[in-house]
Design an enzyme around this catalytic site. Structure first.
Site, PDB file in Angstrom:
ATOM      1  CG  ASP A 154      -2.093  -1.145   1.091  1.00 16.98           C
ATOM      2  OD1 ASP A 154      -2.576  -1.551   0.120  1.00 16.98           O
ATOM      3  OD2 ASP A 154      -2.414  -1.509   2.183  1.00 16.98           O
ATOM      4  CG  ASP A 187      -6.382  -1.861  -1.518  1.00 20.10           C
ATOM      5  OD1 ASP A 187      -6.634  -2.935  -1.656  1.00 20.10           O
ATOM      6  OD2 ASP A 187      -5.312  -1.202  -0.804  1.00 20.10           O
TER       7      ASP A 187
END
Length: 151
Positions: free
Chosen positions: A113, A131
């Site tokens: 991330d 995501d």
């Protein structure tokens, strides 16, 4: 098939942006972009919002397997319903995100991330392109179902 081509394109974008983040950011060190956005490299061994991140390692293979099974189901659904534009678009987005995060789990043991959105001292959990694709895809699936029910 065009829908699977879209998934592949988004998967490539996801993996390239993660590679850029890994090569240009230091883990946990924020690189300010705007007054509400940082690039911050984070490895998430759990699921959404770090669910089960501290589970001891078994979750890596559980979420990998779950992602692969879900990907196969989505490919089947896209092929079966390719004429349903909104449904197939939504599944293509979710598919690309699921595979992108599965690749991370296999390669790194955690999802990469790097997008950190915040306001003041409040930070949304870090996320990535995969995501985002999953989130937009799920929203479109909900919208598609509401349209279908209201017909």
């Amino acid at each position: 098939m065009a829908w699977l081509g879209l998934s592949i394109l988004l998967l490539v974008i996801d993996q390239l942006t993660k590679l850029l983040a890994k090569n240009n950011l230091f883990e946990g060190v924020a690189k300010p972009v705007t007054s509400f956005l940082n690039w911050t490299l984070v490895y998430n061994p759990g699921a959404a919002f770090s669910f089960l991140a501290q589970a001891g390692g078994w979750q890596r293979w559980f979420f990998t397997g779950l992602g692969l099974v879900a990907a196969l189901a989505m490919i089947w659904l896209i092929r079966k319903n390719s004429q349903q534009t909104l449904f197939s678009l939504a599944l293509s987005l979710v598919l690309s995100g699921a595979i992108g995060n599965v690749i991370d789990r296999i390669a790194y043991g955690a999802v990469v991330d790097f997008i950190d959105v915040y306001y003041g001292n409040w930070h949304w959990p870090a996320f990535n392109i995969a995501d985002s694709a999953i989130t937009i895809g799920v929203i479109l699936l909900i919208f598609d179902e509401i349209k279908r029910v209201n017909k």
